[in-house]
Design a protein around this motif. Structure first.
Motif, PDB file in Angstrom:
ATOM      1  N   THR A 161     -41.405 -54.259  50.101  1.00  0.00           N
ATOM      2  CA  THR A 161     -41.182 -55.702  50.181  1.00  0.00           C
ATOM      3  C   THR A 161     -41.808 -56.272  51.452  1.00  0.00           C
ATOM      4  O   THR A 161     -41.551 -55.793  52.552  1.00  0.00           O
TER       5      THR A 161
ATOM      6  N   SER B  91     -27.971 -61.208  45.029  1.00  0.00           N
ATOM      7  CA  SER B  91     -29.022 -62.172  44.653  1.00  0.00           C
ATOM      8  C   SER B  91     -30.249 -61.996  45.524  1.00  0.00           C
ATOM      9  O   SER B  91     -31.388 -61.968  45.026  1.00  0.00           O
ATOM     10  N   ILE B  92     -30.031 -61.885  46.834  1.00  0.00           N
ATOM     11  CA  ILE B  92     -31.165 -61.716  47.746  1.00  0.00           C
ATOM     12  C   ILE B  92     -31.848 -60.374  47.522  1.00  0.00           C
ATOM     13  O   ILE B  92     -33.082 -60.282  47.437  1.00  0.00           O
TER      14      ILE B  92
ATOM     15  N   GLY C 198     -31.197 -66.718  47.380  1.00  0.00           N
ATOM     16  CA  GLY C 198     -29.852 -66.339  47.800  1.00  0.00           C
ATOM     17  C   GLY C 198     -29.075 -67.488  48.412  1.00  0.00           C
ATOM     18  O   GLY C 198     -27.881 -67.659  48.124  1.00  0.00           O
TER      19      GLY C 198
ATOM     20  N   ALA D 125     -33.472 -60.287  43.897  1.00  0.00           N
ATOM     21  CA  ALA D 125     -34.588 -61.242  43.842  1.00  0.00           C
ATOM     22  C   ALA D 125     -35.762 -60.727  44.663  1.00  0.00           C
ATOM     23  O   ALA D 125     -36.929 -60.920  44.286  1.00  0.00           O
ATOM     24  N   GLY D 126     -35.452 -60.074  45.779  1.00  0.00           N
ATOM     25  CA  GLY D 126     -36.514 -59.495  46.610  1.00  0.00           C
ATOM     26  C   GLY D 126     -37.251 -58.385  45.891  1.00  0.00           C
ATOM     27  O   GLY D 126     -38.492 -58.300  45.960  1.00  0.00           O
TER      28      GLY D 126
ATOM     29  N   LEU E  81     -32.467 -55.291  51.841  1.00  0.00           N
ATOM     30  CA  LEU E  81     -33.819 -55.395  51.262  1.00  0.00           C
ATOM     31  C   LEU E  81     -34.847 -54.767  52.186  1.00  0.00           C
ATOM     32  O   LEU E  81     -35.722 -54.016  51.751  1.00  0.00           O
TER      33      LEU E  81
ATOM     34  N   THR F   9     -38.873 -65.642  49.546  1.00  0.00           N
ATOM     35  CA  THR F   9     -38.460 -66.082  48.210  1.00  0.00           C
ATOM     36  C   THR F   9     -37.034 -65.644  47.904  1.00  0.00           C
ATOM     37  O   THR F   9     -36.212 -66.425  47.399  1.00  0.00           O
ATOM     38  N   ALA F  10     -36.714 -64.408  48.246  1.00  0.00           N
ATOM     39  CA  ALA F  10     -35.381 -63.862  47.976  1.00  0.00           C
ATOM     40  C   ALA F  10     -34.306 -64.601  48.758  1.00  0.00           C
ATOM     41  O   ALA F  10     -33.231 -64.907  48.230  1.00  0.00           O
TER      42      ALA F  10
END
Length: 524
Positions: free
Chosen positions: A454, A502-503, A466, A506-507, A447, A461-462
């Motif tokens: 970012t 997911s991380i 995660g 989501a990021g 990320l 949040t990410a």
């Protein structure tokens, strides 16, 4: 208790003394922290590549891979097939990135991107991964030496741990790398020798291995169906790509070696040298496992003592008891795969050669554990102690702390190994633990590297999302039947894949939502 002949004990003792002697030799050069952690950047690329190869080729490979091939098939070899793609990404993007930062820690840049919390989070994930790795390697080598000597696994681990700690503390990174160069060669020659001895004693030779393996589908790489609930070809491929991407891109063991090279080009070449050596070497260990399967399938009565030993250990009774004999008759190859190679060594390797094979096993354990200890000590000193407790630490004090923390992390790894005694599959337990701990930090790293927009809030949040996903995938299987619908349906090797994605995703989503919110506020 098995008593090794004097000549084998002498070979093992000479090897151990040589490793400690190397530590003493390089201790004369370790006058500052820079020398201890990255050998002052004087190591040639070919030596770094061999050391990375030796780190990959741990006792998890030496014992776990033949055990896996014996108990199932070549599905786990797909892990090695994924390495070239991960190496391409690492050599093109990761190596130049780390060389340009000049930071010895793999995690300093995360603080610059997202703040101190990101650096600390990655360090914690890394250290947990190292404890799992060192523990599984201690366990693996003790499993083998117990069969050879009859000594308890606990005593073997303790003696091994003391020897490894001594030469790692004394010699620093330069000793670690040069001993790994020698150990990588010893391991490979030891594996070739084992395969030769199996084929030599097998009625029908190599053709019998092929015939038996074909009949029982031992060469299968796994189902090609898009099923992520089983260990299919695709599950292992995705797992292998993500875990190797983590190794080359986020693991301090490897990042630290990039800094020991004289140039960035040499550092990148070392990654490829590791890959081109490890892929055929891992194939060699799968062949060994399949050869052992054919050896005992064509001579089924020879494997009975292993079955009885496993059954007795599970029941806590004597191997001669009726209960043990009854359970032994029901065991499948997967239940005792990890014990087959040590058993073969005890009963089929001639006097004199056993010492060489044991030295190869010891080198498989020592190279990886010493590397893990040095990397863990470096991360703790730079990313935790120097960051939060003593920013203005003197170099002399820093070197002292590196020595102490190396000892501490070696002891923690040893204790983790002791806690693993009784595990069913060495390779399975390492894959599961590494996937759990590595998923989070790889997602955060990607990320930060890919999405320059970012910022801190989106990253936090990410990571929270995660972690929740990883915890759910790891522990939801323990839910009772009333909550069966909440269980993770995917195979456990998918934890690092789903956790990382997911991380990362989501990021990206959080970044976009925050940007929209900011744009709306500006418009108003």
């Amino acid at each position: 208790m098995h008593n090794l002949p004097f000549i084998d004990l002498a070979v093992i003792a000479l090897y151990m003394l040589a490793m400690v002697g190397i530590g003493f030799y390089f201790s004369r050069k370790n006058k500052n922290s820079d020398q201890f952690t990255k050998a002052s950047g004087r190591i040639p690329g070919w030596a770094i590549g061999l050391s990375i190869y030796a780190t990959f080729l741990s006792s998890n490979t030496f014992l776990g891979v033949p055990g896996k091939a014996f108990g199932s098939n070549w599905n786990a070899f797909v892990f090695s097939i994924s390495m070239p793609l991960a190496a391409w990404v690492a050599s093109k993007y990761f190596v130049p990135f780390y060389r340009s930062t000049g930071e010895i820690s793999a995690y300093t840049h995360l603080e610059k991107r997202f703040g101190p919390w990101a650096r600390t989070y990655a360090v914690v994930c890394f250290l947990l991964t190292q404890f799992a790795r060192m523990g599984s390697i201690f366990f693996g080598i003790a499993l083998s030496l117990q069969a050879l000597t009859g000594f308890s696994m606990q005593s073997i681990m303790i003696v091994m741990g003391i020897c490894i700690i001594i030469y790692t503390v004394l010699g620093g990174m330069e000793a670690v790398i040069w001993t790994e160069v020698a150990q990588g060669i010893i391991k490979t020659l030891g594996a070739l020798l084992i395969l030769f001895l199996i084929v030599k004693d097998l009625p029908g030779g190599f053709s019998a291995i092929v015939d038996v393996a074909k009949a029982d589908d031992k060469f299968s790489l796994g189902s090609l169906s898009p099923d992520f609930t089983q260990s299919t070809f695709w599950v292992v491929l995705f797992y292998g790509f993500f875990i190797n991407l983590n190794n080359f891109g986020m693991d301090q063991n490897y990042i630290q070696r990039y800094h020991t090279a004289q140039t960035a080009k040499q550092a990148a070449k070392s990654v490829w040298l590791c890959v081109w050596m490890y892929v055929p070497a891992s194939l060699l260990f799968f062949i060994i496992g399949t050869a052992l399967y054919a050896f005992y399938q064509t001579q089924p009565g020879l494997i009975d003592p292993v079955k009885l030993q496993v059954a007795a250990e599970r029941l806590g009774v004597a191997a001669t008891s009726p209960e043990a004999q009854q359970l032994a008759a029901t065991l499948a190859p997967a239940d005792y795969g990890d014990k087959v190679l040590p058993f073969f060594m005890v009963n089929n390797i001639p006097t004199g050669l056993v010492g060489l094979i044991v030295s190869a096993l010891l080198s498989a354990a020592m190279s990886t554990i010493s590397s893990n200890m040095n990397a863990s000590a470096t991360v703790f000193t730079v990313d935790i102690y120097q960051k939060y407790f003593k920013p203005d630490i003197t170099d002399k004090r820093k070197l002292y702390l590196l020595h102490v923390s190396t000892i501490v992390f070696g002891v923690i790894g040893l204790c983790t190994g002791l806690a693993m005694i009784g595990a069913k599959s060495l390779l399975d337990i390492w894959w599961e633990l590494s996937g759990i701990f590595a998923g989070g930090m790889l997602g955060l790293f990607l990320l930060g590297l890919i999405s320059r927009q970012t910022k801190n809030a989106a990253a936090i949040t990410a990571v929270i999302i995660g972690i929740i996903v990883i915890l759910w995938m790891t522990f939801s299987g323990k839910l009772n039947e009333n909550y069966a619908f909440l269980r993770n349906p995917l195979h456990k090797n998918m934890i690092i894949v789903v956790g990382t994605l997911s991380i990362f995703l989501a990021g990206l989503l959080a970044t976009r939502l925050l940007q929209r919110k900011q744009e709306n506020n500006t418009a108003e």
